[in-house]
Design an enzyme around this catalytic site. Structure first.
Site, PDB file in Angstrom:
ATOM      1  N   HIS A 186      -4.001   7.088   2.938  1.00  0.00           N
ATOM      2  CA  HIS A 186      -4.301   5.510   2.305  1.00  0.00           C
ATOM      3  C   HIS A 186      -5.785   5.272   2.698  1.00  0.00           C
ATOM      4  O   HIS A 186      -5.979   5.568   3.815  1.00  0.00           O
ATOM      5  CB  HIS A 186      -3.062   4.577   2.717  1.00  0.00           C
ATOM      6  CG  HIS A 186      -3.534   3.172   2.248  1.00  0.00           C
ATOM      7  ND1 HIS A 186      -3.732   2.798   1.002  1.00  0.00           N
ATOM      8  CD2 HIS A 186      -3.587   2.094   3.127  1.00  0.00           C
ATOM      9  CE1 HIS A 186      -3.952   1.572   1.055  1.00  0.00           C
ATOM     10  NE2 HIS A 186      -3.931   1.006   2.486  1.00  0.00           N
ATOM     11  N   CYS A 241       0.830  -1.165   0.034  1.00  0.00           N
ATOM     12  CA  CYS A 241       0.092  -0.135  -0.036  1.00  0.00           C
ATOM     13  C   CYS A 241       0.799   1.167  -0.074  1.00  0.00           C
ATOM     14  O   CYS A 241       0.227   2.329  -0.364  1.00  0.00           O
ATOM     15  CB  CYS A 241      -1.048   0.059   1.162  1.00  0.00           C
ATOM     16  SG  CYS A 241      -1.838  -1.440   1.180  1.00  0.00           S
ATOM     17  N   ASN A 276     -10.225  -0.726  -0.519  1.00  0.00           N
ATOM     18  CA  ASN A 276      -8.748  -0.572  -0.544  1.00  0.00           C
ATOM     19  C   ASN A 276      -8.182  -1.142  -1.794  1.00  0.00           C
ATOM     20  O   ASN A 276      -8.228  -2.259  -1.960  1.00  0.00           O
ATOM     21  CB  ASN A 276      -8.337  -1.485   0.867  1.00  0.00           C
ATOM     22  CG  ASN A 276      -6.572  -1.440   1.112  1.00  0.00           C
ATOM     23  OD1 ASN A 276      -6.111  -0.959   0.104  1.00  0.00           O
ATOM     24  ND2 ASN A 276      -6.161  -1.515   1.986  1.00  0.00           N
TER      25      ASN A 276
HETATM   26  O1  UT7 Z   1      -3.706  -1.539   3.475  1.00  0.00           O
HETATM   27  C1  UT7 Z   1      -2.911  -2.402   4.009  1.00  0.00           C
HETATM   28  C2  UT7 Z   1      -3.126  -2.242   5.514  1.00  0.00           C
HETATM   29  N1  UT7 Z   1      -4.323  -2.868   6.114  1.00  0.00           N
HETATM   30  C3  UT7 Z   1      -5.105  -2.369   7.035  1.00  0.00           C
HETATM   31  O2  UT7 Z   1      -4.558  -0.876   7.217  1.00  0.00           O
HETATM   32  C4  UT7 Z   1      -6.287  -3.128   7.585  1.00  0.00           C
HETATM   33  C5  UT7 Z   1      -6.098  -2.691   9.103  1.00  0.00           C
HETATM   34  N2  UT7 Z   1      -7.258  -3.740   9.535  1.00  0.00           N
HETATM   35  C6  UT7 Z   1      -8.492  -3.122   9.643  1.00  0.00           C
HETATM   36  O3  UT7 Z   1      -8.917  -2.554   8.877  1.00  0.00           O
HETATM   37  C7  UT7 Z   1      -9.311  -4.055  10.602  1.00  0.00           C
HETATM   38  O4  UT7 Z   1      -8.824  -4.578  11.313  1.00  0.00           O
HETATM   39  C8  UT7 Z   1     -10.542  -4.932   9.734  1.00  0.00           C
HETATM   40  C9  UT7 Z   1     -11.493  -4.193   8.890  1.00  0.00           C
HETATM   41  C10 UT7 Z   1      -9.702  -5.881   8.738  1.00  0.00           C
HETATM   42  C11 UT7 Z   1     -11.333  -5.749  10.725  1.00  0.00           C
HETATM   43  O5  UT7 Z   1     -11.863  -5.146  11.667  1.00  0.00           O
HETATM   44  P1  UT7 Z   1     -11.796  -5.249  13.394  1.00  0.00           P
HETATM   45  O6  UT7 Z   1     -12.682  -4.107  13.933  1.00  0.00           O
HETATM   46  O7  UT7 Z   1     -10.393  -5.132  13.773  1.00  0.00           O
HETATM   47  O8  UT7 Z   1     -12.367  -6.528  13.094  1.00  0.00           O
HETATM   48  P2  UT7 Z   1     -11.688  -7.988  14.145  1.00  0.00           P
HETATM   49  O9  UT7 Z   1     -10.674  -8.515  13.007  1.00  0.00           O
HETATM   50  O10 UT7 Z   1     -11.227  -7.581  15.560  1.00  0.00           O
HETATM   51  O11 UT7 Z   1     -12.832  -8.817  14.254  1.00  0.00           O
HETATM   52  C12 UT7 Z   1     -13.919  -8.512  14.954  1.00  0.00           C
HETATM   53  C13 UT7 Z   1     -14.948  -9.650  14.826  1.00  0.00           C
HETATM   54  C14 UT7 Z   1     -14.539 -10.795  14.872  1.00  0.00           C
HETATM   55  O12 UT7 Z   1     -15.501 -11.806  15.506  1.00  0.00           O
HETATM   56  P3  UT7 Z   1     -15.470 -12.348  17.028  1.00  0.00           P
HETATM   57  O13 UT7 Z   1     -14.190 -13.065  17.179  1.00  0.00           O
HETATM   58  O14 UT7 Z   1     -15.602 -10.905  17.870  1.00  0.00           O
HETATM   59  O15 UT7 Z   1     -16.768 -13.250  17.119  1.00  0.00           O
HETATM   60  C15 UT7 Z   1     -14.450 -11.156  13.536  1.00  0.00           C
HETATM   61  O16 UT7 Z   1     -14.566 -12.793  13.361  1.00  0.00           O
HETATM   62  O17 UT7 Z   1     -15.574  -9.490  13.450  1.00  0.00           O
HETATM   63  C16 UT7 Z   1     -15.815 -10.486  12.989  1.00  0.00           C
HETATM   64  N3  UT7 Z   1     -15.619 -10.092  11.411  1.00  0.00           N
HETATM   65  C17 UT7 Z   1     -16.760 -10.027  10.643  1.00  0.00           C
HETATM   66  N4  UT7 Z   1     -17.882 -10.124  11.171  1.00  0.00           N
HETATM   67  C18 UT7 Z   1     -18.583  -9.878   9.938  1.00  0.00           C
HETATM   68  C19 UT7 Z   1     -14.316 -10.196  10.777  1.00  0.00           C
HETATM   69  N5  UT7 Z   1     -14.804  -9.737   9.683  1.00  0.00           N
HETATM   70  C20 UT7 Z   1     -16.301  -9.834   9.241  1.00  0.00           C
HETATM   71  C21 UT7 Z   1     -16.992  -9.359   8.325  1.00  0.00           C
HETATM   72  N6  UT7 Z   1     -18.297  -9.573   8.520  1.00  0.00           N
HETATM   73  N7  UT7 Z   1     -16.514  -9.291   7.165  1.00  0.00           N
END
Ligand code: UT7
Length: 329
Positions: free
Chosen positions: A256, A116, A286
């Site tokens: 970004h 990125c 993204n």
């Molecule tokens: O561009 C390169 C750099 N990349 C980035 O900057 C991305 C950085 N990370 C993020 O943007 C975020 O971490 C994500 C969007 C990838 C994920 O969001 P989050 O708020 O960090 O979610 P999480 O990974 O902590 O997951 C929270 C919950 C989990 O469920 P439990 O374990 O709490 O029951 C996940 O399984 O959300 C669940 N989850 C989803 N639920 C519905 C993860 N993805 C999804 C989804 N739909 N698509």
């Protein structure tokens, strides 16, 4: 004649026609429009479809459009850098394929892989050739076809990424407009949290690498999120300090587009008003190396000669950094 700066003298973006909405993703994986919108700010993303279509085909659209709008003769282009992690092939470089398809005959080119942060790193690389006086016309492209490496059964990654990007023309400027300063960083230990391991020399392509899903993007979102906020905030602040900038001196922050919550955190930490932050994540998601030129393209009409812009990015590697530039037209 004073110092030679490398100025952006044109920008042209491209996104494929197909729109993949949150509603459609609801039918593909266990997710919801509500979750995607509230956690990422993304409503839809573009996907490159069609037999034989690849990164270079998007690059051709970007570069042809750029040459047309800047009335530039393809024969006058001397260098093309393409920032991407999803080039047509492992080699040759997509920059060269784009040159061939567009009819750019007098240039050399190569791809730059920094995920990125690729466009930002490529922009500074191209600028060095202009600032040194070595070259007069350099095209820098940032694009990715993330749909080619995403597992559409993995809800944690497939909702975030999309396809698209843009290209800019760099030319010499003697009025003090163009790239002024960059702060770049890297930390290879971040490879654990964001990677695509299959197909390289560590895990050459095999049935086993396919079965283990190593040819798709893997991301552990939370550590990447934290490092992204920290990395972009720190380098934006360093740019402010090093260049004696006050908040009111900066017309646009160009972050970004990985997650709306990351963009908000970075602009809050930098105490930056939201109306001066370029945002189009809701439309494209993204696009990895594509997000920054896509932002510049979307906001081009609002930009004025002399505007101060800070571009900032964070990506796989980890790689990150910020660039301060003065808009030239
Ligand atoms: O561009 C390169 C750099 N990349 C980035 O900057 C991305 C950085 N990370 C993020 O943007 C975020 O971490 C994500 C969007 C990838 C994920 O969001 P989050 O708020 O960090 O979610 P999480 O990974 O902590 O997951 C929270 C919950 C989990 O469920 P439990 O374990 O709490 O029951 C996940 O399984 O959300 C669940 N989850 C989803 N639920 C519905 C993860 N993805 C999804 C989804 N739909 N698509």
């Amino acid at each position: 004649m004073g110092k030679t700066y490398a100025a952006i003298t044109g920008v042209h973006g491209y996104v494929p026609e197909y729109v993949l909405t949150n509603k459609e993703l609801e039918k593909m994986v266990d997710t919801s429009d509500e979750w995607i919108t509230s956690r990422t700010g993304i409503k839809e993303r573009r996907i490159l479809k069609g037999e034989g279509k690849a990164a270079s085909d998007m690059g051709v659209e970007m570069v042809r459009g750029l040459l047309e709008k800047t009335k530039t003769d393809p024969d006058s282009i001397e260098m093309v850098i393409c920032a991407t992690v999803t080039g047509d092939m492992k080699f040759p470089d997509t920059a060269n394929i784009i040159c061939d398809k567009v009819g750019i005959k007098n240039a050399f080119g190569y791809d730059l892989s920094a995920a990125c942060s690729g466009f930002l790193f490529a922009l500074t690389t191209g600028a060095q050739f202009i600032e040194s006086g070595r070259l007069k016309k350099v095209i820098v492209i940032g694009l990715d076809v993330m749909s080619s490496i995403i597992d559409y059964t993995d809800r944690t990654t497939c909702v975030i990424f999309g396809d698209g990007g843009g290209a800019v023309l760099l030319e010499p400027n003697h009025e003090g407009l163009g790239l002024i300063d960059s702060v770049f960083r890297g930390d290879g230990s971040g490879r654990e949290y964001l990677n695509m391991r299959g197909g390289g020399s560590l895990y050459p392509t095999s049935i086993e690498t396919f079965e283990k899903g190593l040819h798709n993007v893997y991301q552990d979102g939370r550590p990447v999120f934290k490092a992204a906020v920290k990395g972009m905030t720190e380098t934006v602040n360093e740019i402010f300090k090093r260049n004696n900038l006050r908040k009111e001196d900066v017309n646009w922050l160009v972050p970004h587009q990985a997650n709306m919550r990351i963009i908000n955190s970075v602009s809050d930490f930098a105490d930056f008003p939201k109306e001066k932050v370029m945002i189009n994540i809701e439309k494209y998601g993204n696009t990895t190396a594509g997000t920054l030129p896509l932002c510049l393209w979307d906001y081009e009409e609002k930009l004025k000669k002399g505007d101060n812009l800070i571009l900032t990015a964070f990506g796989g590697g980890f790689t990150w950094g910020s660039t301060f530039l003065k808009w030239a037209y």
